[in-house]
Write a protein that holds these residues in place. Structure first.
Motif, PDB file in Angstrom:
ATOM      1  N   MET A 132       0.864  -1.166   0.000  1.00 44.75           N
ATOM      2  CA  MET A 132       0.000   0.000   0.000  1.00 44.75           C
ATOM      3  C   MET A 132       0.906   1.223   0.000  1.00 44.75           C
ATOM      4  SD  MET A 132      -2.970   0.855   2.772  1.00 44.75           S
ATOM      5  CE  MET A 132      -4.418   1.652   2.188  1.00 44.75           C
ATOM      6  N   LYS A 133       0.955   1.894  -1.135  1.00 45.17           N
ATOM      7  CA  LYS A 133       1.834   3.057  -1.268  1.00 45.17           C
ATOM      8  C   LYS A 133       0.978   4.290  -1.539  1.00 45.17           C
ATOM      9  CE  LYS A 133       5.746   4.775  -3.938  1.00 45.17           C
ATOM     10  NZ  LYS A 133       6.362   5.452  -2.866  1.00 45.17           N
ATOM     11  N   PHE A 134       0.987   5.231  -0.589  1.00 45.88           N
ATOM     12  CA  PHE A 134       0.210   6.465  -0.731  1.00 45.88           C
ATOM     13  C   PHE A 134       0.967   7.471  -1.582  1.00 45.88           C
ATOM     14  CE2 PHE A 134      -2.013   4.663   2.846  1.00 45.88           C
ATOM     15  CZ  PHE A 134      -3.320   5.056   2.612  1.00 45.88           C
ATOM     16  N   VAL A 135       0.234   8.210  -2.410  1.00 46.11           N
ATOM     17  CA  VAL A 135       0.822   9.279  -3.212  1.00 46.11           C
ATOM     18  C   VAL A 135       1.370  10.340  -2.259  1.00 46.11           C
ATOM     19  CG1 VAL A 135       0.329  11.101  -4.887  1.00 46.11           C
ATOM     20  CG2 VAL A 135      -0.676   8.830  -5.187  1.00 46.11           C
ATOM     21  N   ASP A 136       0.553  10.773  -1.296  1.00 46.94           N
ATOM     22  CA  ASP A 136       0.965  11.696  -0.236  1.00 46.94           C
ATOM     23  C   ASP A 136       0.499  11.119   1.086  1.00 46.94           C
ATOM     24  OD1 ASP A 136       2.142  13.904  -1.732  1.00 46.94           O
ATOM     25  OD2 ASP A 136       0.111  14.288  -2.463  1.00 46.94           O
ATOM     26  N   PHE A 138      -8.823  13.465   1.171  1.00 46.88           N
ATOM     27  CA  PHE A 138      -8.736  12.258   0.358  1.00 46.88           C
ATOM     28  C   PHE A 138      -7.275  11.882   0.165  1.00 46.88           C
ATOM     29  CE2 PHE A 138     -12.673  14.372  -0.655  1.00 46.88           C
ATOM     30  CZ  PHE A 138     -13.594  13.348  -0.609  1.00 46.88           C
ATOM     31  N   TYR A 139      -6.974  10.609   0.358  1.00 42.27           N
ATOM     32  CA  TYR A 139      -5.621  10.087   0.179  1.00 42.27           C
ATOM     33  C   TYR A 139      -5.677   8.998  -0.889  1.00 42.27           C
ATOM     34  CZ  TYR A 139      -4.662  12.224   4.739  1.00 42.27           C
ATOM     35  OH  TYR A 139      -4.527  13.093   5.784  1.00 42.27           O
ATOM     36  N   THR A 140      -4.880   9.152  -1.930  1.00 44.16           N
ATOM     37  CA  THR A 140      -4.833   8.161  -3.005  1.00 44.16           C
ATOM     38  C   THR A 140      -3.641   7.237  -2.774  1.00 44.16           C
ATOM     39  OG1 THR A 140      -5.841   9.714  -4.546  1.00 44.16           O
ATOM     40  CG2 THR A 140      -4.658   7.851  -5.506  1.00 44.16           C
ATOM     41  N   PHE A 141      -3.868   5.958  -3.000  1.00 41.64           N
ATOM     42  CA  PHE A 141      -2.797   4.972  -2.844  1.00 41.64           C
ATOM     43  C   PHE A 141      -2.842   3.989  -3.993  1.00 41.64           C
ATOM     44  CE2 PHE A 141      -6.416   2.989  -0.830  1.00 41.64           C
ATOM     45  CZ  PHE A 141      -6.308   1.665  -1.179  1.00 41.64           C
ATOM     46  N   GLU A 142      -1.756   3.247  -4.119  1.00 42.05           N
ATOM     47  CA  GLU A 142      -1.641   2.225  -5.152  1.00 42.05           C
ATOM     48  C   GLU A 142      -1.216   0.916  -4.497  1.00 42.05           C
ATOM     49  OE1 GLU A 142       0.905   1.272  -9.228  1.00 42.05           O
ATOM     50  OE2 GLU A 142       1.240   3.130  -8.154  1.00 42.05           O
ATOM     51  N   ARG A 188      -6.633   3.440  -5.558  1.00 42.12           N
ATOM     52  CA  ARG A 188      -7.885   3.708  -4.850  1.00 42.12           C
ATOM     53  C   ARG A 188      -7.689   4.960  -4.002  1.00 42.12           C
ATOM     54  NH1 ARG A 188     -10.637  -1.510  -3.412  1.00 42.12           N
ATOM     55  NH2 ARG A 188     -10.906  -2.474  -5.439  1.00 42.12           N
ATOM     56  N   THR A 189      -8.790   5.447  -3.471  1.00 35.84           N
ATOM     57  CA  THR A 189      -8.751   6.620  -2.605  1.00 35.84           C
ATOM     58  C   THR A 189      -9.497   6.310  -1.318  1.00 35.84           C
ATOM     59  OG1 THR A 189      -8.682   8.093  -4.512  1.00 35.84           O
ATOM     60  CG2 THR A 189      -9.362   9.069  -2.440  1.00 35.84           C
ATOM     61  N   VAL A 190      -8.922   6.748  -0.197  1.00 41.30           N
ATOM     62  CA  VAL A 190      -9.613   6.655   1.086  1.00 41.30           C
ATOM     63  C   VAL A 190     -10.039   8.064   1.482  1.00 41.30           C
ATOM     64  CG1 VAL A 190      -8.456   4.564   1.872  1.00 41.30           C
ATOM     65  CG2 VAL A 190      -7.474   6.762   2.430  1.00 41.30           C
ATOM     66  N   THR A 211     -12.429   9.974  11.199  1.00 36.80           N
ATOM     67  CA  THR A 211     -13.162   8.814  10.700  1.00 36.80           C
ATOM     68  C   THR A 211     -12.737   8.474   9.276  1.00 36.80           C
ATOM     69  OG1 THR A 211     -15.057   9.537  12.006  1.00 36.80           O
ATOM     70  CG2 THR A 211     -15.463   7.858  10.324  1.00 36.80           C
ATOM     71  N   PRO A 212     -12.160   7.284   9.073  1.00 35.90           N
ATOM     72  CA  PRO A 212     -11.781   6.874   7.721  1.00 35.90           C
ATOM     73  C   PRO A 212     -12.901   6.095   7.032  1.00 35.90           C
ATOM     74  CG  PRO A 212     -10.827   5.375   9.318  1.00 35.90           C
ATOM     75  CD  PRO A 212     -11.608   6.410  10.092  1.00 35.90           C
ATOM     76  N   LYS A 213     -13.027   6.274   5.704  1.00 38.33           N
ATOM     77  CA  LYS A 213     -13.941   5.481   4.883  1.00 38.33           C
ATOM     78  C   LYS A 213     -13.119   4.892   3.747  1.00 38.33           C
ATOM     79  CE  LYS A 213     -17.863   7.234   3.580  1.00 38.33           C
ATOM     80  NZ  LYS A 213     -18.943   8.162   3.165  1.00 38.33           N
ATOM     81  N   TYR A 214     -13.269   3.576   3.545  1.00 43.68           N
ATOM     82  CA  TYR A 214     -12.493   2.909   2.501  1.00 43.68           C
ATOM     83  C   TYR A 214     -13.256   1.691   2.008  1.00 43.68           C
ATOM     84  CZ  TYR A 214     -11.336  -0.119   6.414  1.00 43.68           C
ATOM     85  OH  TYR A 214     -11.422  -0.960   7.504  1.00 43.68           O
TER      86      TYR A 214
END
Length: 99
Positions: A1-5, A22-26, A60-62, A46-49
């Motif tokens: 799981m690698k986040f862009v930022d 929003f956090y985008t990861f690959e 994907r984005t969380v 509160t996280p939503k994923y």
């Protein structure tokens, strides 16, 4: 799981406002990635994923909501995502100021 930022700054908000980030990861691995759980550093975050498996190379984005009610001054909160990846966790941080 690698986040862009891995870190996001929400700037300055008035106490009581909710901030959505929003956090985008690959999935940087070679097999399906599964997020088992998300552990926020406090109940104000509160996280939503999506719990569906993420294919290798897929992005994907969380969504993370910070509720500033009851907080003031400089804030730094984090969310740790537990996965089946290596390493088996990834952490994102949000920072900002509550007036």
């Amino acid at each position: 799981m690698k986040f862009v930022d891995e870190t996001a700054d929400f700037g300055t908000v008035k106490q009581g406002e909710k901030v959505v980030l929003f956090y985008t990861f690959e999935n940087a691995g070679g097999s399906d990635l599964v997020i088992y759980e998300a552990l926020p550093s406090c109940g104000c975050t509160t996280p939503k994923y999506d719990t569906a498996p993420i294919k290798p190379g897929e992005k994907r984005t969380v969504e993370v909501t910070f509720d500033s009610e009851g907080w003031s001054g400089t804030q730094q909160k984090s969310i740790t995502f537990k996965t089946n990846g290596v390493p088996d966790y990834a952490t994102v941080t949000l920072t900002g100021i509550v007036e």
